[in-house]
Scaffold this active site. Structure first.
Site, PDB file in Angstrom:
ATOM      1  CB  SER A  22     -32.494 -23.008 -41.133  1.00 12.49           C
ATOM      2  OG  SER A  22     -33.230 -23.504 -40.057  1.00 12.49           O
ATOM      3  NE  ARG A  26     -32.110 -25.779 -45.356  1.00 13.17           N
ATOM      4  CZ  ARG A  26     -32.501 -26.140 -44.132  1.00 13.17           C
ATOM      5  NH1 ARG A  26     -31.829 -25.743 -43.054  1.00 13.17           N
ATOM      6  NH2 ARG A  26     -33.571 -26.913 -43.963  1.00 13.17           N
ATOM      7  CG  ASP A 311     -37.472 -24.426 -34.770  1.00 10.01           C
ATOM      8  OD1 ASP A 311     -37.692 -25.575 -34.335  1.00 10.01           O
ATOM      9  OD2 ASP A 311     -36.737 -24.198 -35.744  1.00 10.01           O
ATOM     10  CE  LYS A 337     -38.890 -29.821 -33.909  1.00  9.09           C
ATOM     11  NZ  LYS A 337     -38.285 -29.906 -35.238  1.00  9.09           N
ATOM     12  NE  ARG A 383     -35.391 -23.464 -31.750  1.00 14.28           N
ATOM     13  CZ  ARG A 383     -34.640 -22.661 -32.498  1.00 14.28           C
ATOM     14  NH1 ARG A 383     -34.480 -21.405 -32.159  1.00 14.28           N
ATOM     15  NH2 ARG A 383     -34.056 -23.110 -33.596  1.00 14.28           N
TER      16      ARG A 383
HETATM   17  C1  S3P Z   1     -34.899 -27.136 -39.352  1.00 14.62           C
HETATM   18  C2  S3P Z   1     -36.111 -27.749 -39.479  1.00 14.62           C
HETATM   19  C3  S3P Z   1     -37.000 -28.004 -38.333  1.00 14.62           C
HETATM   20  C4  S3P Z   1     -36.627 -27.136 -37.145  1.00 14.62           C
HETATM   21  C5  S3P Z   1     -35.153 -27.155 -36.875  1.00 14.62           C
HETATM   22  C6  S3P Z   1     -34.386 -26.645 -38.071  1.00 14.62           C
HETATM   23  C7  S3P Z   1     -34.093 -26.956 -40.566  1.00 14.62           C
HETATM   24  O1  S3P Z   1     -36.876 -29.354 -37.961  1.00 14.62           O
HETATM   25  O2  S3P Z   1     -37.331 -27.545 -36.007  1.00 14.62           O
HETATM   26  O3  S3P Z   1     -34.851 -26.342 -35.755  1.00 14.62           O
HETATM   27  O4  S3P Z   1     -33.105 -26.181 -40.521  1.00 14.62           O
HETATM   28  O5  S3P Z   1     -34.426 -27.543 -41.585  1.00 14.62           O
HETATM   29  P1  S3P Z   1     -37.719 -30.521 -38.687  1.00 14.62           P
HETATM   30  O6  S3P Z   1     -37.267 -30.621 -40.075  1.00 14.62           O
HETATM   31  O7  S3P Z   1     -37.423 -31.755 -37.896  1.00 14.62           O
HETATM   32  O8  S3P Z   1     -39.150 -30.106 -38.579  1.00 14.62           O
END
Ligand code: S3P
Length: 423
Positions: A22, A26, A311, A337, A383
Site C-alpha cells: 500500500s 502511494r 487483507d 477482492k 493471498r
Molecule cells: C488497499 C486497500 C484495501 C485493501 C487492498 C489495499 C490500499 O482495499 O484490501 O489490498 O492500499 O488502499 P479497499 O480500499 O478496496 O478496501
C-alpha cells in the site's frame, strides 16, 4: 506454477519482508507528480507495485530501480500515454491512479488482467464524476476505464463503503482540484495516503474520520523508506503461532495503527507477539516482531474490525480452523477482492476436508479441524496462495498449490522464505 508444500514441525528464524504494498503504490504515485527527485528505499518487489511504476513511467515520470532495490523517481507534469495503461492485477493501481488521471489535460485508458476486469470501479467513478471528471467503463463499472481529464473541483464526499482505495482516489484527485476536498469515512481505513501527502508537503488534516485536503498543494520530492509489509508478515505470524515450539523474528515491519489491528486481534486471542523496537519513518511506525507458538482462542471478526483486517482474513481463517474456530461477519467486500475470497477459501478448505459454513457476507469455521493433504488452487489470488501454503504446513501430508506464482503479486520470495523458516 505448481508448488509442493510439505508439513512442518516448527517455524524458526529471523526474516525481513518486502516493502509494504500500500505504501509503495502511494509513494510512487506522489513522487511522480511531485516536483524534483524522490528516492524510495525498500520499495515493494511485488508485481502490483511494479504495475504502478510502469504506469507512472508511461505517463512520463522518470523511473529507475537500482540494484539495492531503491526506486528513483523524477516527477513533474504528466504526459498523455501512447498506449493503454496496464494496472495488471492491482486494484490499488487502477483505483488510486484514476484520481490523478481524472485531472490531467489528456485522455487516458487503463485496464488490467482478467481478475481486475471483474472488479467494481463505480465506487471511484461516482465521486470523480461529482468532481467534474468524465469516465467511461464497461457496464458502467468494469475496466477498461477511459478517463477524459478535466479541471476538477473539490467535493465533500461521504464514502458509502469503507475503502482506503476510494478515499485515496478522491484525495489524489483533490490535489489538482479547485477548492478543498473533504472525505468522510464510515469506519477508519488505512491512512497511508494522508500521511504520505503530508510528507510530500500537502496541507491535510484528519479528525474523527473526516479528512480535509486544502487546495493548492505543491508536492516536493522526498527521500523515503518503505516499512516491511504487515499483511505479508501475517502469513508467517500464523504459521509460527500454529506450529509447536516455533519462534520467529520479523524485522522492520510497518506498524501503522490503521494496519496493526491485526496484532491486537492476535494478542487478544492469546498469541505471544512482542513488538521489540519501534521507530518512525516519514510518519509511518516501523518495528520488529517476535512471535512464539501459542494457544489460540476462538476468533470473531465483524463491524469495523472486518475492514481493519480485510487483507488478513484468508490467513486468519487458516488459523481459526486449525485452532479454536472463527466467525467472520460484515465481510461482503471479500467477494470483490482479487477473487471472491469467501468462495476461494471455501473451495480450498473443502479439498483439505475442512468444513466452512458460508453466509452472504461472511463465514464460520469450527475449530480443531484436521487439514488433509490435498491439491489446492490459488485461483490466481496471491493471498489465497500464501494462506493455503501455511495451511499445507499443518496438513497430514504434502499439498500442491496450483497457480502458486500469484504470490509474486505482493511477495515474490514467499516460498523461498517459507522454506528457510519451516523445519
Ligand atoms: C488497499 C486497500 C484495501 C485493501 C487492498 C489495499 C490500499 O482495499 O484490501 O489490498 O492500499 O488502499 P479497499 O480500499 O478496496 O478496501
Amino acid at each position: 506454477m505448481r508448488q509442493v508444500v510439505s508439513p512442518a514441525k516448527a517455524i524458526h528464524g529471523v526474516v525481513s519482508l518486502p516493502g509494504d504494498k500500500s505504501i509503495s503504490h502511494r509513494y510512487a504515485m506522489l513522487a511522480s507528480i511531485a516536483e524534483g527527485p524522490s528516492t524510495i528505499a525498500n520499495y515493494s518487489t511485488g508485481a502490483d507495485c511494479q504495475s504502478t511504476l510502469n504506469c507512472m513511467a508511461a505517463l512520463g515520470a522518470s523511473v529507475e530501480r537500482d540494484a539495492q532495490n531503491r526506486v528513483l523517481i523524477h516527477g513533474g507534469a504528466l504526459r498523455e500515454p501512447v498506449a493503454q495503461l496496464d494496472a495488471g492485477n492491482s486494484g490499488s493501481t487502477i483505483r488510486m491512479l484514476s484520481g490523478i488521471l481524472a485531472a490531467q489535460p489528456f485522455t487516458s485508458s487503463i485496464a488490467g488482467d482478467e481478475s481486475l476486469a471483474r472488479r467494481p470501479m463505480a465506487r471511484i467513478i461516482k465521486p470523480l464524476t461529482e468532481m467534474g471528471a468524465s469516465i467511461e467503463a464497461r457496464e458502467g463499472t468494469y475496466p477498461p476505464l477511459v478517463i477524459c481529464g478535466r479541471p476538477l473541483h473539490g467535493i465533500d464526499y461521504s464514502l458509502p463503503v469503507a475503502s482506503a482505495q476510494v478515499k485515496s482516489c478522491v484525495l489524489l484527485a483533490g490535489i489538482f482540484a479547485e477548492g478543498d476536498t473533504i472525505v468522510r469515512e464510515p469506519v477508519r481505513t488505512r491512512d497511508h495516503t494522508e500521511i504520505a501527502l503530508k510528507e510530500f508537503g500537502a496541507d491535510i488534516v484528519s479528525a474523527k474520520r473526516v479528512i480535509t485536503l486544502r487546495a493548492g498543494a505543491r508536492l516536493q520530492g522526498r527521500e523515503l523508506f518503505v516499512p516491511g509489509d504487515l499483511s505479508s508478515a501475517c502469513f508467517f505470524l500464523v504459521a509460527a503461532l500454529l506450529m509447536p515450539d516455533s519462534e520467529l523474528v520479523i524485522q522492520g515491519v510497518g506498524l501503522n495503527p490503521t494496519r496493526s489491528a491485526l496484532l491486537d486481534y492476535l494478542v487478544g486471542l492469546g498469541a505471544s507477539i512482542k513488538v521489540l523496537d519501534v521507530r518512525q519513518t516519514a510518519g509511518e511506525l516501523i518495528g520488529d516482531l517476535r512471535v512464539r507458538a501459542s494457544r489460540i482462542h476462538r476468533g470473531s471478526i465483524d463491524g469495523p474490525l472486518t475492514a481493519a483486517l480485510i487483507d488478513e482474513i484468508p490467513a486468519l481463517a487458516v488459523l481459526g480452523a486449525a485452532t479454536a474456530g472463527l466467525t467472520v461477519r460484515d465481510a461482503s467486500e471479500l467477494r470483490v477482492k482479487e477473487t471472491d475470497r469467501i468462495a476461494t477459501l471455501e473451495s480450498n478448505f473443502k479439498r483439505m476436508g475442512v468444513a466452512m459454513e458460508v453466509t452472504a457476507d461472511g463465514f464460520h469455521l469450527s475449530g480443531g479441524q484436521k487439514f488433509h493433504a490435498a491439491e489446492l488452487d490459488s485461483c490466481g489470488d496471491h493471498r489465497i496462495a500464501m494462506a493455503f501454503s501455511v495451511a499445507a504446513l499443518a496438513a497430514d501430508g504434502p499439498c500442491s498449490i496450483d497457480g502458486a506464482e500469484s504470490a509474486g503479486v505482493s511477495f515474490p520470495g514467499f516460498f523461498d522464505t517459507l522454506r528457510e523458516i519451516a523445519q
